[in-house]
Structures are given as structure tokens and as C-alpha cells.
Scaffold this motif. Sequence first.
Motif, PDB file in Angstrom:
ATOM      1  N   ASP A  94       0.914  -1.284   0.033  1.00  0.00           N
ATOM      2  CA  ASP A  94       0.015  -0.141   0.070  1.00  0.00           C
ATOM      3  C   ASP A  94       0.979   1.256  -0.136  1.00  0.00           C
ATOM      4  O   ASP A  94       1.448   1.389   0.876  1.00  0.00           O
ATOM      5  CB  ASP A  94      -0.625  -0.151   1.299  1.00  0.00           C
ATOM      6  N   PHE A  95       0.898   1.941  -1.138  1.00  0.00           N
ATOM      7  CA  PHE A  95       1.908   3.180  -1.122  1.00  0.00           C
ATOM      8  C   PHE A  95       1.158   4.353  -0.314  1.00  0.00           C
ATOM      9  O   PHE A  95       1.660   5.369  -0.358  1.00  0.00           O
ATOM     10  CB  PHE A  95       2.311   3.445  -2.458  1.00  0.00           C
ATOM     11  N   MET A  96       0.033   4.057  -0.076  1.00  0.00           N
ATOM     12  CA  MET A  96      -0.650   5.183   0.913  1.00  0.00           C
ATOM     13  C   MET A  96      -0.359   5.039   2.486  1.00  0.00           C
ATOM     14  O   MET A  96      -1.100   5.683   3.262  1.00  0.00           O
ATOM     15  CB  MET A  96      -2.193   5.402   0.651  1.00  0.00           C
ATOM     16  N   HIS A  97       0.136   3.935   2.772  1.00  0.00           N
ATOM     17  CA  HIS A  97       0.757   3.666   4.071  1.00  0.00           C
ATOM     18  C   HIS A  97       1.253   4.934   4.447  1.00  0.00           C
ATOM     19  O   HIS A  97       2.162   5.391   3.685  1.00  0.00           O
ATOM     20  CB  HIS A  97       1.745   2.447   4.034  1.00  0.00           C
ATOM     21  N   PRO A  98       1.022   5.210   5.899  1.00  0.00           N
ATOM     22  CA  PRO A  98       1.591   6.439   6.218  1.00  0.00           C
ATOM     23  C   PRO A  98       3.178   6.451   6.302  1.00  0.00           C
ATOM     24  O   PRO A  98       3.974   7.413   5.911  1.00  0.00           O
ATOM     25  CB  PRO A  98       0.998   6.657   7.907  1.00  0.00           C
ATOM     26  N   ALA A  99       3.673   5.211   6.494  1.00  0.00           N
ATOM     27  CA  ALA A  99       5.265   5.324   6.246  1.00  0.00           C
ATOM     28  C   ALA A  99       5.777   5.746   5.161  1.00  0.00           C
ATOM     29  O   ALA A  99       6.896   6.472   4.986  1.00  0.00           O
ATOM     30  CB  ALA A  99       5.742   3.832   6.884  1.00  0.00           C
ATOM     31  N   VAL A 100       4.930   5.310   4.172  1.00  0.00           N
ATOM     32  CA  VAL A 100       5.484   5.355   2.688  1.00  0.00           C
ATOM     33  C   VAL A 100       5.213   7.024   2.299  1.00  0.00           C
ATOM     34  O   VAL A 100       6.205   7.686   1.956  1.00  0.00           O
ATOM     35  CB  VAL A 100       4.678   4.758   1.696  1.00  0.00           C
ATOM     36  N   THR A 101       3.962   7.499   2.899  1.00  0.00           N
ATOM     37  CA  THR A 101       3.694   8.899   2.496  1.00  0.00           C
ATOM     38  C   THR A 101       4.761   9.720   3.195  1.00  0.00           C
ATOM     39  O   THR A 101       5.021  10.902   2.577  1.00  0.00           O
ATOM     40  CB  THR A 101       2.208   9.277   2.542  1.00  0.00           C
ATOM     41  N   MET A 114       2.310   5.254  -7.944  1.00  0.00           N
ATOM     42  CA  MET A 114       1.731   6.372  -6.795  1.00  0.00           C
ATOM     43  C   MET A 114       1.357   7.612  -7.805  1.00  0.00           C
ATOM     44  O   MET A 114       0.130   8.207  -7.608  1.00  0.00           O
ATOM     45  CB  MET A 114       2.506   6.494  -5.672  1.00  0.00           C
ATOM     46  N   ALA A 115       2.152   7.958  -8.686  1.00  0.00           N
ATOM     47  CA  ALA A 115       1.886   9.549  -9.369  1.00  0.00           C
ATOM     48  C   ALA A 115       0.648   9.252 -10.089  1.00  0.00           C
ATOM     49  O   ALA A 115       0.219  10.511 -10.406  1.00  0.00           O
ATOM     50  CB  ALA A 115       3.094   9.749 -10.398  1.00  0.00           C
ATOM     51  N   SER A 116       0.131   8.227 -10.591  1.00  0.00           N
ATOM     52  CA  SER A 116      -1.141   8.216 -11.243  1.00  0.00           C
ATOM     53  C   SER A 116      -2.245   7.937 -10.477  1.00  0.00           C
ATOM     54  O   SER A 116      -3.411   7.591 -10.924  1.00  0.00           O
ATOM     55  CB  SER A 116      -1.095   7.272 -12.618  1.00  0.00           C
ATOM     56  N   PHE A 117      -2.110   7.625  -9.125  1.00  0.00           N
ATOM     57  CA  PHE A 117      -3.219   6.860  -8.356  1.00  0.00           C
ATOM     58  C   PHE A 117      -4.225   8.110  -7.857  1.00  0.00           C
ATOM     59  O   PHE A 117      -3.583   9.160  -7.168  1.00  0.00           O
ATOM     60  CB  PHE A 117      -2.501   6.098  -6.963  1.00  0.00           C
ATOM     61  N   PRO A 118      -5.341   8.140  -8.214  1.00  0.00           N
ATOM     62  CA  PRO A 118      -6.365   9.196  -7.876  1.00  0.00           C
ATOM     63  C   PRO A 118      -6.363   9.647  -6.695  1.00  0.00           C
ATOM     64  O   PRO A 118      -6.220  11.113  -6.354  1.00  0.00           O
ATOM     65  CB  PRO A 118      -7.577   8.631  -8.394  1.00  0.00           C
ATOM     66  N   GLN A 119      -6.194   8.802  -5.660  1.00  0.00           N
ATOM     67  CA  GLN A 119      -6.303   9.096  -4.168  1.00  0.00           C
ATOM     68  C   GLN A 119      -4.812   9.866  -3.789  1.00  0.00           C
ATOM     69  O   GLN A 119      -4.771  10.628  -2.877  1.00  0.00           O
ATOM     70  CB  GLN A 119      -6.476   7.966  -3.472  1.00  0.00           C
ATOM     71  N   ALA A 120      -3.726   9.608  -4.478  1.00  0.00           N
ATOM     72  CA  ALA A 120      -2.401  10.189  -3.956  1.00  0.00           C
ATOM     73  C   ALA A 120      -2.369  11.385  -4.742  1.00  0.00           C
ATOM     74  O   ALA A 120      -1.485  12.283  -4.066  1.00  0.00           O
ATOM     75  CB  ALA A 120      -1.360   9.201  -4.364  1.00  0.00           C
ATOM     76  N   ILE A 121      -2.711  11.606  -5.984  1.00  0.00           N
ATOM     77  CA  ILE A 121      -2.437  12.809  -6.584  1.00  0.00           C
ATOM     78  C   ILE A 121      -2.707  14.162  -5.875  1.00  0.00           C
ATOM     79  O   ILE A 121      -1.827  15.320  -5.873  1.00  0.00           O
ATOM     80  CB  ILE A 121      -3.238  12.875  -8.045  1.00  0.00           C
ATOM     81  N   PRO A 122      -3.827  14.438  -5.151  1.00  0.00           N
ATOM     82  CA  PRO A 122      -3.869  15.709  -4.277  1.00  0.00           C
ATOM     83  C   PRO A 122      -2.849  15.850  -3.305  1.00  0.00           C
ATOM     84  O   PRO A 122      -2.434  16.878  -3.024  1.00  0.00           O
ATOM     85  CB  PRO A 122      -5.392  15.501  -3.773  1.00  0.00           C
ATOM     86  N   LEU A 123      -2.470  14.845  -2.578  1.00  0.00           N
ATOM     87  CA  LEU A 123      -1.455  15.031  -1.661  1.00  0.00           C
ATOM     88  C   LEU A 123      -0.297  15.406  -2.190  1.00  0.00           C
ATOM     89  O   LEU A 123       0.615  16.240  -1.926  1.00  0.00           O
ATOM     90  CB  LEU A 123      -1.034  13.531  -0.976  1.00  0.00           C
ATOM     91  N   LEU A 124       0.102  14.776  -3.378  1.00  0.00           N
ATOM     92  CA  LEU A 124       1.542  15.019  -4.372  1.00  0.00           C
ATOM     93  C   LEU A 124       1.425  16.535  -4.795  1.00  0.00           C
ATOM     94  O   LEU A 124       2.376  17.229  -4.855  1.00  0.00           O
ATOM     95  CB  LEU A 124       1.769  13.892  -5.384  1.00  0.00           C
ATOM     96  N   ALA A 125       0.529  17.065  -5.154  1.00  0.00           N
ATOM     97  CA  ALA A 125       0.138  18.322  -5.606  1.00  0.00           C
ATOM     98  C   ALA A 125       0.499  19.027  -4.684  1.00  0.00           C
ATOM     99  O   ALA A 125       1.131  19.991  -4.768  1.00  0.00           O
ATOM    100  CB  ALA A 125      -1.093  18.492  -6.456  1.00  0.00           C
TER     101      ALA A 125
END
Length: 558
Positions: free
Chosen positions: A482-489, A512-523
Motif C-alpha cells: 500500500d503506497f498510501m501507508h503513512p510510513a510511505v507517504t 503512485m503518481a497516477s493513483f487518484p487518491q494520491a495525486i491531491p497529496l502530491l500536488a
Amino acid sequence: MKTDAIVCKTEGPVLTGIGGTERMAVGIAWVLDESGTVAKSVTGAPSSLGPEDLTAALEKSREQVRRLIAAVPVHEGEIFSTHLNFLEDPAFTQEPLETMKKTGCDAMEAVRRASEELQAVFQEFDDPYMRERAADIRDVGERILRNLRGESEEDLTALPPHTILVAADVTPSRTARLDPRQVRGIVTEMGGRTSHAVIIAGVMNLAAVVGCKDLLSVVKTGDRLIVDSPRGTIYVNPGEERIKEYQAKIEKAAREEEARQKTGTAQLVRKDGSRVLVAANIGSPAEADIALQKGADGIGLFRTEFLFMDRKEMPGEEEQYEAYRKVAEIFAGKPVVIRTLDIGGDKPLPYLAMRREENPFLGLRAIRLCLAREDVFRVQLKALLRAATAGNIHVMFPMISSLQELRAAKNVLESCKAELTRAGVPFFADLKVGMMVEIPAAALLARDFAAEVDFFSIGTNDLTQYTLAVDRGNPDVNPLYDFMHPAVTALVQKTIEAAHCLSIPCFMCGEMASFPQAIPLLAQCGLDEFSVSIDAVARTKEILLQQEGIQTDPAVCP
Ligand code: PEP
Ligand code: MG
């Protein structure tokens, strides 16, 4: 087959496998009735098929494969070039002859044995990519046997409309012969994400779920199926409600895709005027053309190891130079990040004679291998330096875990520059040098690394597996990956902050760069470039445009 005769009163079983493409499909199962193993020769009456028949069958097989190469796009053609190589390999041209001589068996039996023995060799590889080549060998074996029997190529063009092909395994040639006007998807018991059949299914816009256990014991020809590739799910004889739900989803996805075409070519900026790039990940120069058409702002990851696979020897400096130059030219000044060889781990190269390792992902992989095999590394670096005269090439080192390693890699690069200078060969000396941040040690010490490189690219595929101790290719532990695991983020955020603190850009080329749930955080964290698979370029731009403070560049008309 009368598809409208099938009435689904109750919801049938739901099977899970590995999603191979982005598509969903509703259709009717067509089960290929063979087990997928090479047919045995007919026992009883002795066969008169001898060495001359084998020679003729091999030649006929080569002709058929050459026609296939000419008929499919370049990248897929490379797959069938591998088949041609097998058809010219002594394993098929010589060994069956010797078996016939030694045992007195016929050509059919000798080819069957040769095919099974070679498949067994490939099935022993740890690398899933190499293991999946066993399917190519089986495909080649079946072709020779068909030609020995004097049968024509299996006619898959006459399948009924809305077919979902169901099989133990589907070979690349079979997939390429499918007609997308009739076939909507494929589902198989075997295979993985890197199966060539899956690559081809993606190019043909088919739904595909592979690695689905118990498929053949559950699904029968005529069953109605829903194939949800993004979720890796197959609904067998679903209820009418479920079918309606999926038909609506499929129509929505088609409308969205059409609307997205325009977004793909948009250029994105933040309020402060800084660009947000959406680049593409590629594995061959042929894909660079498609990436540009789909609106990629550059290449964020060229996985060069694919140039080295499916062949008997390493590509030389000229061949590599041509490949890198071509991509740089296609992107005409836009950034092209070329990653140096990431071999080892799950991607060994048989011709490099690497030792078998207990833990290959923790072994002599990527930069470690390149530093151990400087001869191989230097050829690639010289090709890259020369190609950098043709465009905006950046070089990137994978799997960096220590400053010593990074410095050693940079020293080899400098030494290659000196060698080219001495030889009077033109090259571009000032290309940008970056590293992948895909090992937790690199993320934790990101500030130290940022002082010594021109850019970072976060590789979340590996960063996730190394942070969570979860093998990225093992379906049994997949739910833990899970790349949304808090340790990874947390590591991702730390890396972006460190880059910006030292005023270098930070890219991301992991999934992760194209994962819809991750994009807002990365932006929000200010990631400078999202490098994604070609098909995800437009969707990623679309999601980015929904983020606060990101808009299309008013200075650029799409
Ligand atoms: C990664 O690890 O995130 C990455 C992009 O590299 P690869 O998937 O090729 O290991
Ligand atoms: Mg990686």
C-alpha cells in the motif's frame, strides 16, 4: 451462439485475479477447449513424419511469424521477433532431429519433447518476466505441431460478437490474432502483469484479468461475464442489475476518455507560474511517439533494461545510442529522463552470467550491478552522453542507497566523458544527473543526496516494498502492498521537502503518481513532475486540474 438466449436470474460467482489493463467489458464466455499444453502425438499408427517434414514445418512457421511481425505495431513485433529467434534456435532446429535419431520417435513427438524441455527451463527462472516466456515457447511449439499436422492457423476471427476469451493461458500470437470488433476481453488462469499477451491486450484496448485460479472449473462457454480489469474481478453470470451498472460504467468511461483527449495536450501551471509536468514512463523508443501524441510533457522514466531483454547478447554502444537519440529527438527539447540499467532483482539477464541469489531484490541489482560490471555500465553511459547532443536527456541512477554509491556512479560518468574526449567523439557534457529515491535510506537522507544531484525521482513501486517489507510481485501479500501507508507517504513528503530545500526539482515515476487518491497529496507537496504510464497521462492531468491552485497555462493554446 445466441447471446440473447441467456437470462441471468441470480448473481453467479465472483472470481478474482490480476487486472492486466484499464478496461471493463461485458460479454459472453468462449472457453478455449485445450488445456494449453502442447498436443501429444497420436498414438497407435506409426507416424511417417521425419526430418524433412520438420524442416518444412519450421520454415512454414517462420513465414507465418514474419507475416505476424509485419502486421502488428513495432513494439508488439518485437515479441514475435522472439518467436522467430526460438524458431531458429537449435533447441527446435537440432534437438528434435537428435531425439528422432536416438529414440526412433516421429517429428511430432520430438518437437513436443523439445518444447516441454525448453518450457521447463524457463519456468525455473525466479524472474516472473522470464518465467512468462514459457508461454512464448509453448506458442512456438504449438505452431510447429500445427504445421506438421498440416492444419491451418486456428481461426479466432470467426468468434461471435461480444466474446470474452477464457483460457488456461493465452499466447501472444493468439491475442494478436483476435479481432477487437468481436472480442472484448481475455481472462486466464495463468499469467502476470508482464505477460506479453497482456501487453498486447492493452494495446488492443481489451479488458484482461489474468492469474485467476479456478477459472476453468467455474466458467463455461456461453456464460455471461463482466470483466473489471482495474479491480481484477470477473463476475460470472451476474444479475441484470450488475450488468446495467457495468454497462453504465463502461459508457461513462468511454465518454470520459473522449473528453480527456483534449486535456492530455494541456500544459499545467501553478499560481506562481511554475509548471506541473505530466510525463510518461516508457520501455522502448516506439512508445515515445505514442507518449507524445497522448500529451506527455516529457519522458520521466525510460526503463532501458527492456532494450536488453529477450535477446541473446547485450545491445552495443551504437544500438543504444540510436535508441536514446531517437527518444530525445521525438521529444525535441522536452526533458527525457533515461534511467541506467535496472537489472537484477526480478529482472536477471541470462547472458550476464549472474550468480543465483537468495534474496535477489536485496542483492546485486541496478546500480550495484552496474558498479560491479563497469564494462556494461560504461557502454551505456557513453551511448547516453553521445545521444544527449540530440535533445534534453537527463541521466538517472536507480537503487541508490549511499552517498558513496552515488559518487562512484558519477565518477564512472566523468571517466566516460574523459574517454570520449580523448577519442574525439562528440557528446554533451552538461546533461543533468539525477537519482531515484526508492530505498528508505535515500529518502531518510534526502537532504545529503539533494546536495549532489540535479533532480530526484521517487520510485514508489520499490520504496513501498522496501519500507513495508512486502514483495511487490507476490499476490499472497498484495493486500499489504500500500503506497498510501503513512510510513510511505511520510518518506515521500520528506523527499520532496529535501529537494525543494536544496532547490532541485522532485519527480515521481512510481505508480503512485497516477493513483487518484494520491495525486491531491502530491500536488499539495509541490511535486514537480508526475511520470505515469502513457494511458494515464490525460487522466492525471485531469485530476491535477481539479486541485486548488493548478490551472492550464493561459500562455499556451492547446
Ligand atoms: C519504482 O520502483 O517505483 C520504479 C519506477 O522503478 P521500477 O518499477 O522499474 O522498479
Ligand atoms: Mg524501482
